[in-house]
Design a protein around this motif. Sequence first.
Motif, PDB file in Angstrom:
ATOM      1  N   ALA A 199       0.984  -1.133   0.200  1.00 38.70           N
ATOM      2  CA  ALA A 199      -0.114  -0.035  -0.055  1.00 38.70           C
ATOM      3  C   ALA A 199       0.917   1.272  -0.282  1.00 38.70           C
ATOM      4  O   ALA A 199       0.574   2.137  -0.656  1.00 38.70           O
ATOM      5  N   LEU A 200       1.793   1.030   0.768  1.00 38.74           N
ATOM      6  CA  LEU A 200       2.693   2.398   0.789  1.00 38.74           C
ATOM      7  C   LEU A 200       3.494   2.600  -0.710  1.00 38.74           C
ATOM      8  O   LEU A 200       3.521   3.717  -0.844  1.00 38.74           O
ATOM      9  N   ARG A 201       3.931   1.463  -1.110  1.00 35.80           N
ATOM     10  CA  ARG A 201       4.566   1.751  -2.432  1.00 35.80           C
ATOM     11  C   ARG A 201       3.799   2.155  -3.561  1.00 35.80           C
ATOM     12  O   ARG A 201       4.006   2.784  -4.607  1.00 35.80           O
ATOM     13  N   GLN A 202       2.387   1.701  -3.174  1.00 32.91           N
ATOM     14  CA  GLN A 202       1.406   2.052  -4.348  1.00 32.91           C
ATOM     15  C   GLN A 202       0.740   3.685  -3.919  1.00 32.91           C
ATOM     16  O   GLN A 202       0.073   3.891  -4.754  1.00 32.91           O
ATOM     17  N   GLY A 203       1.467   4.267  -3.156  1.00 32.14           N
ATOM     18  CA  GLY A 203       0.912   5.762  -2.695  1.00 32.14           C
ATOM     19  C   GLY A 203      -0.310   5.567  -2.134  1.00 32.14           C
ATOM     20  O   GLY A 203      -1.038   6.686  -2.159  1.00 32.14           O
ATOM     21  N   ARG A 204      -0.521   4.789  -1.155  1.00 34.29           N
ATOM     22  CA  ARG A 204      -1.867   4.538  -0.607  1.00 34.29           C
ATOM     23  C   ARG A 204      -1.351   4.465   0.972  1.00 34.29           C
ATOM     24  O   ARG A 204      -1.572   3.545   1.931  1.00 34.29           O
ATOM     25  N   PRO A 205      -0.820   5.641   1.662  1.00 36.14           N
ATOM     26  CA  PRO A 205      -0.368   5.526   2.932  1.00 36.14           C
ATOM     27  C   PRO A 205      -1.315   5.412   4.140  1.00 36.14           C
ATOM     28  O   PRO A 205      -1.149   4.603   5.280  1.00 36.14           O
ATOM     29  N   TRP A 237       1.820  13.204   4.852  1.00 38.16           N
ATOM     30  CA  TRP A 237       2.219  14.506   5.092  1.00 38.16           C
ATOM     31  C   TRP A 237       2.949  15.204   3.812  1.00 38.16           C
ATOM     32  O   TRP A 237       3.479  16.339   4.167  1.00 38.16           O
ATOM     33  N   THR A 238       3.344  14.267   2.794  1.00 34.71           N
ATOM     34  CA  THR A 238       4.316  14.741   1.839  1.00 34.71           C
ATOM     35  C   THR A 238       3.498  15.029   0.486  1.00 34.71           C
ATOM     36  O   THR A 238       2.758  14.310  -0.075  1.00 34.71           O
ATOM     37  N   ASP A 239       3.588  16.391   0.002  1.00 30.50           N
ATOM     38  CA  ASP A 239       3.323  16.653  -1.318  1.00 30.50           C
ATOM     39  C   ASP A 239       3.769  15.715  -2.407  1.00 30.50           C
ATOM     40  O   ASP A 239       5.289  15.798  -2.381  1.00 30.50           O
ATOM     41  N   ASP A 264       4.051  18.103   4.258  1.00 26.10           N
ATOM     42  CA  ASP A 264       3.300  19.293   4.774  1.00 26.10           C
ATOM     43  C   ASP A 264       3.270  19.429   6.534  1.00 26.10           C
ATOM     44  O   ASP A 264       2.671  18.532   6.977  1.00 26.10           O
ATOM     45  N   LEU A 265       4.088  20.357   6.742  1.00 29.05           N
ATOM     46  CA  LEU A 265       4.218  20.517   8.407  1.00 29.05           C
ATOM     47  C   LEU A 265       3.047  20.918   9.045  1.00 29.05           C
ATOM     48  O   LEU A 265       3.004  20.390  10.086  1.00 29.05           O
TER      49      LEU A 265
END
Length: 384
Positions: free
Chosen positions: A35-41, A80-82, A89-90
Amino acid sequence: LARGLIALEKGDVATAASLDPGDEPRGVLLRAGVALRQGRPADALAQLESFNRVARGRPYASVDSARVVELRKAALKASWTDATSAEVDLAGAIDAVARFAERQSLDAVTRAARALRDELDRPLLLAVLGEFNAGKSTLINAIIGAEVAPMGIVPTTATLNVLRGGAARRVRLVRVDGSTREGDYDGLRDLLADAAAADESVDHVEIVLPSEHLERVWIMDAPGTNALDPAHERLAREAARRADAVLWVFDAGQAGKKTEASFYSAFRGSGRKVIPVLNKRDRLSAQDLERVSAVVTASWSGAEAGAVGEAMAPLVTVSGRSALKAKLAGDEEALAASGFDAFLAHLDREVFSRSRELKRRACASRLLAVLDQALESERALVEA
């Protein structure tokens, strides 16, 4: 499960995603990794939430827990990252900490996170620090182009004075309890005198001025360190604590003292930006100026050794009093001779043009401090 873990390790996410790892604890790790590698945090975090339940009583659970921690950190950072700028994204991170703390009734952490969120939206706060009579206030006045900060041969600044940008000139006294008192700009010195007399009830004084520089960066004038009055030392350290970056002013006639290096060492641990400036350079010959500059750079480089964060900016020299006099008289030639043009260009390069970056770094450092404090409180409670 083994095939899936190997595929993920090789970067073959499609194969890893196509396999059914079952309900084993490491199957949870595999699904979270995919999920993380696929951009689904968010999905990765949801998987990790179930790990402790699935892993209870299973072998290797304690070994896999370290991997859970790593994956959770990566998933939170990804959430939290664009995706386009790769910038964290602080604000989102701070808001998440505030929500978590509120759910867990961690009141001190909630307050600190909310205050930090407000602070993130404000301009960079540059504190001008140095030992008393180093010419800090004179240098601030030269930057602004007017006699705003109080000057004198005794330690005059008995309050924290924040210079900020605005359409109209005005002053405001802010008390510790949050209450305020507005005043006319012409009554600034009376207001400062009242603030000094009130002592503990005053938090700071805001001086609002139309200024291009102050739209991007607020400047804090503070008492000098190493003064006879302990209250001045306390306020200077409070200014350093609040600052996002520091302009440290040396007196060319007595620069490089151990007390200065000691203060700098304490501040360097925060990782915030420090810009050293050697003031009153007109009092030294060219040869002496070069010698003193070398001594200051060497002493502060020694204090910097082993410190975490950005390296100290290069030392710049200036005569604040000559610069202020030239500015008020409109004498461009004298202004250049004072070293002020080079100093201002240096300040723009190191601070003004980087204000957002430095602000984010300072707030990130403070957020980490809030989290460290929360973790320490948790440890104490668990032990109890």
